[in-house]
Design a protein around this motif. Structure first.
Motif, PDB file in Angstrom:
ATOM      1  N   LEU A  90       0.923  -1.370  -0.140  1.00 24.36           N
ATOM      2  CA  LEU A  90       0.025  -0.031   0.008  1.00 24.36           C
ATOM      3  C   LEU A  90       0.897   1.242  -0.009  1.00 24.36           C
ATOM      4  CD1 LEU A  90      -2.825   0.953   0.010  1.00 24.36           C
ATOM      5  CD2 LEU A  90      -2.787   0.985   2.640  1.00 24.36           C
ATOM      6  N   GLN A  91       1.985   1.158   0.638  1.00 23.41           N
ATOM      7  CA  GLN A  91       2.984   2.199   0.666  1.00 23.41           C
ATOM      8  C   GLN A  91       3.273   2.729  -0.823  1.00 23.41           C
ATOM      9  OE1 GLN A  91       6.248   2.847   3.629  1.00 23.41           O
ATOM     10  NE2 GLN A  91       7.463   2.346   1.804  1.00 23.41           N
ATOM     11  N   ASP A  92       3.698   1.589  -1.580  1.00 27.97           N
ATOM     12  CA  ASP A  92       3.935   1.723  -2.979  1.00 27.97           C
ATOM     13  C   ASP A  92       2.680   2.340  -3.647  1.00 27.97           C
ATOM     14  OD1 ASP A  92       6.433   0.361  -2.632  1.00 27.97           O
ATOM     15  OD2 ASP A  92       5.392  -1.523  -3.041  1.00 27.97           O
ATOM     16  N   TYR A  93       1.804   1.918  -3.605  1.00 33.20           N
ATOM     17  CA  TYR A  93       0.494   2.497  -4.180  1.00 33.20           C
ATOM     18  C   TYR A  93       0.082   4.125  -3.912  1.00 33.20           C
ATOM     19  CZ  TYR A  93      -4.368   2.142  -6.022  1.00 33.20           C
ATOM     20  OH  TYR A  93      -5.400   2.311  -6.880  1.00 33.20           O
ATOM     21  N   LEU A  94       0.351   4.261  -2.665  1.00 31.43           N
ATOM     22  CA  LEU A  94       0.161   5.877  -2.073  1.00 31.43           C
ATOM     23  C   LEU A  94       1.116   6.858  -2.644  1.00 31.43           C
ATOM     24  CD1 LEU A  94      -0.897   5.103   1.480  1.00 31.43           C
ATOM     25  CD2 LEU A  94      -2.119   6.166  -0.356  1.00 31.43           C
ATOM     26  N   LYS A  95       2.228   6.240  -3.570  1.00 30.81           N
ATOM     27  CA  LYS A  95       3.216   7.128  -3.810  1.00 30.81           C
ATOM     28  C   LYS A  95       2.646   7.942  -4.996  1.00 30.81           C
ATOM     29  CE  LYS A  95       7.611   4.247  -2.755  1.00 30.81           C
ATOM     30  NZ  LYS A  95       8.473   3.397  -3.310  1.00 30.81           N
ATOM     31  N   SER A  96       1.555   7.631  -5.688  1.00 30.60           N
ATOM     32  CA  SER A  96       0.854   8.454  -6.531  1.00 30.60           C
ATOM     33  C   SER A  96       0.091   9.378  -6.099  1.00 30.60           C
ATOM     34  CB  SER A  96       0.359   7.489  -7.593  1.00 30.60           C
ATOM     35  OG  SER A  96      -0.495   6.615  -7.096  1.00 30.60           O
ATOM     36  N   GLY A  97      -0.316   9.315  -4.694  1.00 35.17           N
ATOM     37  CA  GLY A  97      -1.274  10.385  -4.172  1.00 35.17           C
ATOM     38  C   GLY A  97      -2.458   9.526  -3.494  1.00 35.17           C
ATOM     39  N   PRO A  98      -3.467  10.387  -3.174  1.00 34.12           N
ATOM     40  CA  PRO A  98      -4.544   9.821  -2.437  1.00 34.12           C
ATOM     41  C   PRO A  98      -5.310   8.692  -3.704  1.00 34.12           C
ATOM     42  CG  PRO A  98      -5.117  11.992  -3.189  1.00 34.12           C
ATOM     43  CD  PRO A  98      -3.456  11.910  -3.574  1.00 34.12           C
ATOM     44  N   ILE A  99      -5.923   7.826  -2.756  1.00 32.49           N
ATOM     45  CA  ILE A  99      -6.659   6.572  -3.428  1.00 32.49           C
ATOM     46  C   ILE A  99      -8.151   6.955  -3.635  1.00 32.49           C
ATOM     47  CG2 ILE A  99      -7.184   4.237  -3.281  1.00 32.49           C
ATOM     48  CD1 ILE A  99      -4.810   3.763  -1.760  1.00 32.49           C
ATOM     49  N   PRO A 100      -8.710   6.758  -5.089  1.00 37.84           N
ATOM     50  CA  PRO A 100     -10.226   7.309  -4.829  1.00 37.84           C
ATOM     51  C   PRO A 100     -11.110   6.607  -3.843  1.00 37.84           C
ATOM     52  CG  PRO A 100      -9.276   6.449  -7.107  1.00 37.84           C
ATOM     53  CD  PRO A 100      -8.119   6.114  -5.957  1.00 37.84           C
ATOM     54  N   GLU A 101     -11.912   7.438  -3.325  1.00 38.79           N
ATOM     55  CA  GLU A 101     -12.396   7.028  -2.216  1.00 38.79           C
ATOM     56  C   GLU A 101     -13.158   5.659  -1.928  1.00 38.79           C
ATOM     57  OE1 GLU A 101     -16.848   8.077  -0.256  1.00 38.79           O
ATOM     58  OE2 GLU A 101     -15.647   9.901  -0.437  1.00 38.79           O
ATOM     59  N   GLY A 102     -13.787   5.304  -2.927  1.00 40.97           N
ATOM     60  CA  GLY A 102     -14.429   3.935  -3.083  1.00 40.97           C
ATOM     61  C   GLY A 102     -13.582   2.707  -2.864  1.00 40.97           C
ATOM     62  N   GLU A 103     -12.520   2.945  -3.646  1.00 40.79           N
ATOM     63  CA  GLU A 103     -11.138   2.089  -3.727  1.00 40.79           C
ATOM     64  C   GLU A 103     -10.750   1.959  -2.111  1.00 40.79           C
ATOM     65  OE1 GLU A 103      -7.277   0.381  -6.168  1.00 40.79           O
ATOM     66  OE2 GLU A 103      -8.415   2.465  -6.581  1.00 40.79           O
ATOM     67  N   ALA A 104     -10.466   3.239  -1.621  1.00 38.77           N
ATOM     68  CA  ALA A 104      -9.663   3.245  -0.264  1.00 38.77           C
ATOM     69  C   ALA A 104     -10.422   2.529   0.779  1.00 38.77           C
ATOM     70  CB  ALA A 104      -9.584   4.518  -0.222  1.00 38.77           C
ATOM     71  N   ILE A 105     -11.832   2.908   0.807  1.00 38.87           N
ATOM     72  CA  ILE A 105     -12.735   2.222   1.917  1.00 38.87           C
ATOM     73  C   ILE A 105     -12.766   0.731   1.621  1.00 38.87           C
ATOM     74  CG2 ILE A 105     -14.801   2.232   2.792  1.00 38.87           C
ATOM     75  CD1 ILE A 105     -13.506   4.754   3.101  1.00 38.87           C
ATOM     76  N   SER A 106     -12.816   0.217   0.391  1.00 37.16           N
ATOM     77  CA  SER A 106     -12.852  -1.093   0.180  1.00 37.16           C
ATOM     78  C   SER A 106     -11.514  -1.723   0.775  1.00 37.16           C
ATOM     79  CB  SER A 106     -12.940  -1.523  -1.544  1.00 37.16           C
ATOM     80  OG  SER A 106     -12.948  -2.746  -1.533  1.00 37.16           O
ATOM     81  N   ILE A 107     -10.390  -1.076   0.420  1.00 35.41           N
ATOM     82  CA  ILE A 107      -8.910  -1.616   1.132  1.00 35.41           C
ATOM     83  C   ILE A 107      -9.247  -1.737   2.553  1.00 35.41           C
ATOM     84  CG2 ILE A 107      -6.682  -1.127   1.413  1.00 35.41           C
ATOM     85  CD1 ILE A 107      -6.683  -0.031  -1.480  1.00 35.41           C
ATOM     86  N   ILE A 108      -9.570  -0.467   3.219  1.00 33.28           N
ATOM     87  CA  ILE A 108      -9.456  -0.588   4.552  1.00 33.28           C
ATOM     88  C   ILE A 108     -10.615  -1.589   5.221  1.00 33.28           C
ATOM     89  CG2 ILE A 108     -10.065   0.772   6.782  1.00 33.28           C
ATOM     90  CD1 ILE A 108      -7.505   1.718   5.488  1.00 33.28           C
ATOM     91  N   ILE A 109     -11.576  -1.631   4.790  1.00 33.67           N
ATOM     92  CA  ILE A 109     -12.540  -2.668   5.230  1.00 33.67           C
ATOM     93  C   ILE A 109     -11.971  -4.087   4.916  1.00 33.67           C
ATOM     94  CG2 ILE A 109     -14.883  -3.553   4.784  1.00 33.67           C
ATOM     95  CD1 ILE A 109     -15.755  -0.800   4.510  1.00 33.67           C
ATOM     96  N   ASP A 110     -11.735  -4.363   3.984  1.00 30.68           N
ATOM     97  CA  ASP A 110     -10.788  -5.556   3.728  1.00 30.68           C
ATOM     98  C   ASP A 110      -9.884  -6.015   4.829  1.00 30.68           C
ATOM     99  OD1 ASP A 110     -12.478  -6.435   1.657  1.00 30.68           O
ATOM    100  OD2 ASP A 110     -11.099  -6.158   0.246  1.00 30.68           O
ATOM    101  N   VAL A 111      -9.138  -5.121   5.098  1.00 30.92           N
ATOM    102  CA  VAL A 111      -7.976  -5.162   6.079  1.00 30.92           C
ATOM    103  C   VAL A 111      -8.463  -5.250   7.567  1.00 30.92           C
ATOM    104  CG1 VAL A 111      -6.074  -4.053   7.143  1.00 30.92           C
ATOM    105  CG2 VAL A 111      -5.991  -3.931   4.643  1.00 30.92           C
ATOM    106  N   LEU A 112      -9.771  -4.418   7.519  1.00 30.63           N
ATOM    107  CA  LEU A 112     -10.248  -4.533   8.994  1.00 30.63           C
ATOM    108  C   LEU A 112     -10.767  -5.829   9.240  1.00 30.63           C
ATOM    109  CD1 LEU A 112     -12.123  -1.124   9.190  1.00 30.63           C
ATOM    110  CD2 LEU A 112     -10.113  -1.931  10.383  1.00 30.63           C
ATOM    111  N   TYR A 113     -11.268  -6.634   8.359  1.00 31.74           N
ATOM    112  CA  TYR A 113     -11.849  -8.187   8.548  1.00 31.74           C
ATOM    113  C   TYR A 113     -10.621  -8.830   8.887  1.00 31.74           C
ATOM    114  CZ  TYR A 113     -16.806  -7.595   6.904  1.00 31.74           C
ATOM    115  OH  TYR A 113     -18.056  -7.408   6.936  1.00 31.74           O
ATOM    116  N   ALA A 114      -9.628  -8.688   8.344  1.00 30.32           N
ATOM    117  CA  ALA A 114      -8.805  -9.520   8.581  1.00 30.32           C
ATOM    118  C   ALA A 114      -7.982  -9.248   9.961  1.00 30.32           C
ATOM    119  CB  ALA A 114      -7.402  -9.496   7.675  1.00 30.32           C
ATOM    120  N   LEU A 115      -7.910  -8.101  10.380  1.00 31.73           N
ATOM    121  CA  LEU A 115      -7.476  -7.470  11.775  1.00 31.73           C
ATOM    122  C   LEU A 115      -8.436  -7.859  12.967  1.00 31.73           C
ATOM    123  CD1 LEU A 115      -5.308  -5.874  13.173  1.00 31.73           C
ATOM    124  CD2 LEU A 115      -6.658  -3.931  13.056  1.00 31.73           C
TER     125      LEU A 115
END
Length: 427
Positions: A90-115
């Motif tokens: 995700l650090q590599d991905y963020l080098k190009s700037g903010p992530i579109p909202e829908g995709e960002a929330i999808s990433i966070i929610i997926d990680v939260l399920y694992a956490l």
């Protein structure tokens, strides 16, 4: 035991050295993690126990959102473990700037399920940051458990008080004081900082500037990164549900009756997918007594029949839920609705004996307890249509077990030609 050949060292790994390697048994490329040369790998040393703990805990966490360990050898002088090769972080991905909202929330929610799963297994990560979230096989996974801790552990040798661990921009304030004593809320703080970074494209250092977020995210982000642990969400599930709620399409957060009626209309108009969605909504809302009692009796025969055919187990759960809410006293008109619903469920459940028996039993109970002639008619009509021996035996049994009920139903039942077991139960 699998054998590997190292190819080249690559960046990352936290407290370990990471190498690209080849699994000589399969020919697959893997990532191998070794302890840093500067660490003390003597048996029983603090550094060795930390490395072994990372490998063991991560290997025990079996979840699609956690980086799997495919091989390890912790007995050799310089231990190692091997993992699949990720496409990036995700650090590599963020080098190009903010992530579109829908995709960002999808990433966070997926990680939260694992956490959430890791916490349920008693494991805190304590070093969540974009560099430790990796993209593997089409999904984001948590990696690098080098600073994790078992919640139930009483050990204080790995992390001493006043020894801060984790990456500063994402680390909860209490980790500076005593990293061993932190709770689940420390990981929640880190995820709040990652959420901020994803949405703004800015590293949250020295702090997250909440005002830069869209207004709908300010509350949830500020709760995550509150200075005091008691002011944060107290579980990952609580954080995840709040994030899912504020980002859900309006149709999904509409009152359940509104949503259910929309789905029912679509289903009756021929949208077969809406039938399954409607059944899912009923099951998801099974703890909403008012909604279940108001809406369920409105389900027409054709939808009940399709539900029973397409998803028999889910259909049975739905019928049993409504059966529970049908217990007790009701206005006469509603008692009639209950009877009509279970008559339709009985017709729909051609291949489900449990549903047929629940339905027959509930119609009889409602008729007897409310002294309703209409329900008596419904019960006797449905009994007269029974052909399966097990259904006939079941009705005879419930009539024998309830003499008062049998006495109430007798005048209605004797209007029909009935199987002999049922007639004998009425004598």
């Amino acid at each position: 035991m699998a054998r590997f050949r190292k190819i080249e060292q690559i960046p990352g790994g936290g407290y370990g050295a990471v190498w690209r390697a080849i699994n000589l048994s399969t020919g697959d490329e893997v990532v191998m993690k070794f302890p840093l040369d500067a660490l003390d790998m003597a048996p029983g040393s603090e550094d060795r126990r930390r490395f072994e703990r990372e490998a063991r805990y991560q290997s025990l966490l079996k979840h699609p959102g956690i980086m799997p360990i495919i091989a390890m050898n912790l007995k050799r002088e310089k231990p190692f473990f091997a993992m699949p090769v990720a496409e990036g972080s995700l650090q590599d991905y963020l080098k190009s700037g903010p992530i579109p909202e829908g995709e960002a929330i999808s990433i966070i929610i997926d990680v939260l399920y694992a956490l959430e799963y890791a916490h349920q297994q008693g494991v805190l990560h304590r070093d969540l940051k974009p560099a430790n979230l990796l993209f593997l096989d089409g999904r984001w996974v948590i990696s690098d458990f080098g600073l994790c801790r078992n919640i139930d552990s009483e050990s204080t040798t790995i992390t001493q008080a006043n020894s801060a661990i984790g990456s500063i921009a994402y680390m909860a304030p209490e980790q500076f004081d005593d990293a061993h004593e932190v709770a689940e809320t420390a990981d929640i703080y880190s995820m709040g900082q990652i959420l901020y970074h994803c949405l703004t494209g800015e590293v949250p250092f020295p702090r997250a500037r909440i005002g830069k977020l869209d207004v709908k995210f300010r509350y949830v982000a500020s709760r995550c990164v509150a200075e005091e642990p008691r002011d944060r969400f107290q579980s990952v599930a609580e954080f995840r549900r709040e994030l899912e709620f504020i980002t859900a399409p309006q149709a999904e957060i509409a009152p359940p009756t509104t949503r259910a009626n929309e789905l029912k209309a679509k289903a009756l108009d021929g949208d077969t997918e809406s039938v399954g969605t409607l059944l899912e909504l009923l099951l998801d809302s099974s703890d909403d007594e008012i909604f279940i009692k108001e809406f369920t009796p409105s389900l027409p025969q054709e939808l009940l029949t399709q539900m029973a055919a397409d998803a028999p187990l889910e259909f049975e759960r739905m019928v049993r839920t409504y059966d529970e809410y049908s217990e007790g006293g009701h206005p006469f008109a509603y008692a009639d609705e209950i009877a009509d619903f279970f008559a339709r469920a009985l017709t729909a459940a051609k291949h489900s004996r449990p549903v047929r028996h629940v339905s027959l039993n509930r119609i009889m109970i409602v008729g007897v307890s409310h002294n309703r002639f209409y329900v008596g008619e419904v019960f006797s009509r449905e009994v007269s249509r029974l052909t399966a021996p097990e259904d006939i035996s079941y009705v005879a049994e419930i009539l024998r077990d309830d003499p008062a009920g049998a006495n109430f139903m007798t005048p209605y039942l004797r209007r029909y030609s009935l199987p002999r077991p049922i007639l004998r139960a009425l004598e």
